[in-house]
Design a protein around this motif. Structure first.
Motif, short mmCIF file in Angstrom:
data_model
loop_
_atom_site.label_atom_id
_atom_site.label_comp_id
_atom_site.label_asym_id
_atom_site.label_seq_id
_atom_site.Cartn_x
_atom_site.Cartn_y
_atom_site.Cartn_z
N ALA A 110 0.80 -1.28 0.01
CA ALA A 110 -0.12 0.13 -0.03
C ALA A 110 0.93 1.27 -0.15
N THR A 111 0.36 2.18 -0.70
CA THR A 111 1.01 3.49 -0.56
C THR A 111 0.65 4.50 0.49
N TYR A 112 -0.72 4.13 1.09
CA TYR A 112 -1.19 4.78 2.12
C TYR A 112 -2.26 3.88 2.61
N LEU A 113 -2.59 4.05 3.76
CA LEU A 113 -3.53 3.23 4.62
C LEU A 113 -4.57 4.15 5.49
N ARG A 114 -5.93 3.93 5.55
CA ARG A 114 -6.83 4.29 6.30
C ARG A 114 -7.64 3.38 6.89
N SER A 115 -7.86 3.56 8.26
CA SER A 115 -8.71 2.47 8.78
C SER A 115 -9.51 3.19 9.94
N LEU A 116 -10.92 2.70 10.03
CA LEU A 116 -11.85 2.86 10.98
C LEU A 116 -12.36 1.72 11.77
N GLN A 117 -12.01 2.07 13.15
CA GLN A 117 -12.35 0.92 14.10
C GLN A 117 -13.43 1.32 15.07
N ALA A 118 -14.26 0.46 15.22
CA ALA A 118 -15.40 0.62 16.05
C ALA A 118 -15.39 -0.10 17.48
N LEU A 119 -14.74 -1.21 17.53
CA LEU A 119 -14.77 -1.82 18.94
C LEU A 119 -13.31 -2.31 19.32
N THR A 120 -12.22 -2.35 18.47
CA THR A 120 -10.92 -2.67 18.69
C THR A 120 -10.06 -1.64 18.06
N GLU A 170 -3.68 6.75 8.42
CA GLU A 170 -4.66 7.57 9.18
C GLU A 170 -5.58 6.48 9.95
N ALA A 171 -5.82 6.23 11.32
CA ALA A 171 -6.59 5.58 12.03
C ALA A 171 -7.85 6.49 12.83
N ILE A 172 -8.86 6.17 12.17
CA ILE A 172 -10.21 6.72 12.82
C ILE A 172 -10.75 5.85 14.01
N ILE A 173 -10.58 6.01 14.91
CA ILE A 173 -11.04 5.18 16.16
C ILE A 173 -12.34 5.69 17.01
N HIS A 174 -13.17 5.08 16.95
CA HIS A 174 -14.52 5.40 17.89
C HIS A 174 -14.17 5.10 19.31
N GLU A 175 -15.10 6.09 20.12
CA GLU A 175 -14.33 6.21 21.58
C GLU A 175 -14.91 4.79 21.92
N ALA A 176 -15.86 4.26 21.49
CA ALA A 176 -16.02 2.74 22.16
C ALA A 176 -14.77 2.01 22.18
N ALA A 177 -14.14 1.82 21.05
CA ALA A 177 -12.89 1.06 21.10
C ALA A 177 -11.91 1.29 22.09
N LEU A 224 -10.48 -1.33 6.37
CA LEU A 224 -9.29 -0.97 5.99
C LEU A 224 -9.35 -0.36 4.69
N TYR A 225 -8.78 0.78 4.12
CA TYR A 225 -8.61 1.25 3.10
C TYR A 225 -7.17 1.29 2.37
N ALA A 226 -6.85 0.45 1.69
CA ALA A 226 -5.29 0.65 1.18
C ALA A 226 -5.36 1.29 -0.26
N GLY A 227 -4.44 2.35 -0.14
CA GLY A 227 -4.31 3.03 -1.58
C GLY A 227 -2.94 2.23 -2.37
N GLY A 228 -3.30 2.15 -3.79
CA GLY A 228 -2.39 1.42 -4.74
C GLY A 228 -1.36 2.23 -5.17
N ILE A 229 -0.74 1.61 -6.22
CA ILE A 229 0.20 2.62 -7.01
C ILE A 229 -0.45 3.48 -7.84
N VAL A 230 -1.73 2.93 -8.30
CA VAL A 230 -2.68 3.87 -9.16
C VAL A 230 -3.94 3.76 -8.55
N ALA A 231 -4.89 4.69 -8.47
CA ALA A 231 -6.03 4.63 -7.92
C ALA A 231 -6.91 3.32 -8.15
N GLU A 232 -6.96 2.82 -9.47
CA GLU A 232 -7.58 1.78 -9.96
C GLU A 232 -7.13 0.66 -8.83
N LEU A 233 -5.96 0.51 -8.30
CA LEU A 233 -5.59 -0.55 -7.47
C LEU A 233 -5.75 -0.42 -6.09
N ASP A 234 -6.81 0.44 -5.74
CA ASP A 234 -6.96 0.74 -4.31
C ASP A 234 -7.83 -0.69 -3.91
#
Length: 286
Positions: A110-120, A170-177, A224-234
């Protein structure tokens, strides 16, 4: 060349992109097979990732499909040249379920990563004790040896941050986690302290969605969102109690780009998020 029984997510993705390219060109599998001197079954195997394809054939197909996106074509050729055994995660093939190997490989490329966590908390940021608690608490219970190898694999995934140019995360974490006391107060406090340390790593951004937020109501699954070398490979990876799965259609990628943008908008800024985590850690210690 024998067909692969269990192709990797990367191998499947290469085939998927070749199929998308063919579909956009309005060509049939029979026409593609005629170009390469194969039968339709072999094209089907290529497009499912069950057999490999050479760089030369990828370029021939791309020309046949009138695809002039050189960056995408080069990226697909790079995937085609990858060999099993080149990454540390290959040590776990046949030891852990394929999804564990695929997620490590996805993060590595991945060229970049974004995650969103609800409980862990994000797997890459978990302490050894926290990760062990998560794995040991599964139903049905796993043998200790199985738990141990899963924890080892999870900790090794941090290697992406030790590279000369680590990906942004970029990690977006809910207070619950943050408030879940997995393993008890001591393990939770140690985990939050580690998260505060991680939040200061150069390429890491941590954001918190507080309970008081009233607008973002889709924070119910780990994504989890993983960015690819090009957007088509996200690639989007969805975690669930029944295992993870990958999404890569243009419509799905657009949906989750908007999903993460909404999550970022609903969260506290990084500085306030760090203060928020520190406050929760203090409350637990008291």
């Amino acid at each position: 060349m024998p067909a692969r029984d269990v192709p990797t997510a990367r191998q499947v993705r290469l085939g998927t992109e070749l199929r998308k390219m063919r579909d956009r060109a309005g060509k049939t599998a029979r026409e593609a097979a005629g170009l390469l001197g194969n039968d339709q079954a072999k094209i089907s195997h290529m497009e499912s990732g069950r057999i490999g394809i050479s760089e030369e054939r990828i370029r021939r197909l791309a020309a046949f499909y009138s695809c002039d996106d050189e960056t995408l074509i080069d990226a697909l050729c790079a995937i085609a040249k990858e060999q099993r055994g080149q990454g540390w995660w290959d040590e776990y093939r046949g030891v852990l379920p394929p999804g564990f190997v695929d997620i490590a490989e996805l993060e590595h490329h991945a060229t970049y990563l974004r995650s969103l966590q609800a409980l862990t908390l994000p797997g890459l940021f978990q302490t050894e004790d926290y990760a062990r608690t998560i794995f040991a608490g599964g139903i049905p219970r796993m043998p200790e040896s199985e738990v141990a190898v899963r924890v080892e694999h999870r900790l090794r995934r941090r290697a992406i941050f030790q590279r000369v140019s680590p990906p942004s995360y970029e990690a977006i974490i809910h207070e619950a986690a943050l408030r879940m006391r997995f393993g008890g107060v001591q393990i939770t406090c140690a985990q939050l302290e580690h998260l505060l340390e991680v939040a200061h790593w150069p390429t890491v951004t941590v954001r918190v969605i507080p309970f008081t937020n009233e607008t973002f109501i889709e924070a119910t699954q780990t994504v989890l969102y993983a960015g690819g070398i090009v957007a088509e490979l996200d690639t989007v990876q969805i975690d669930s109690p029944f295992g993870g799965y990958f999404l890569d259609s243009p419509a799905q990628l657009d949906k989750y780009r908007a999903f993460f943008n909404a999550g970022e908008k609903a969260s506290l800024d990084p500085k306030k998020s760090i203060s928020f985590i520190r406050q929760i850690a203090r409350e637990l210690r008291d």
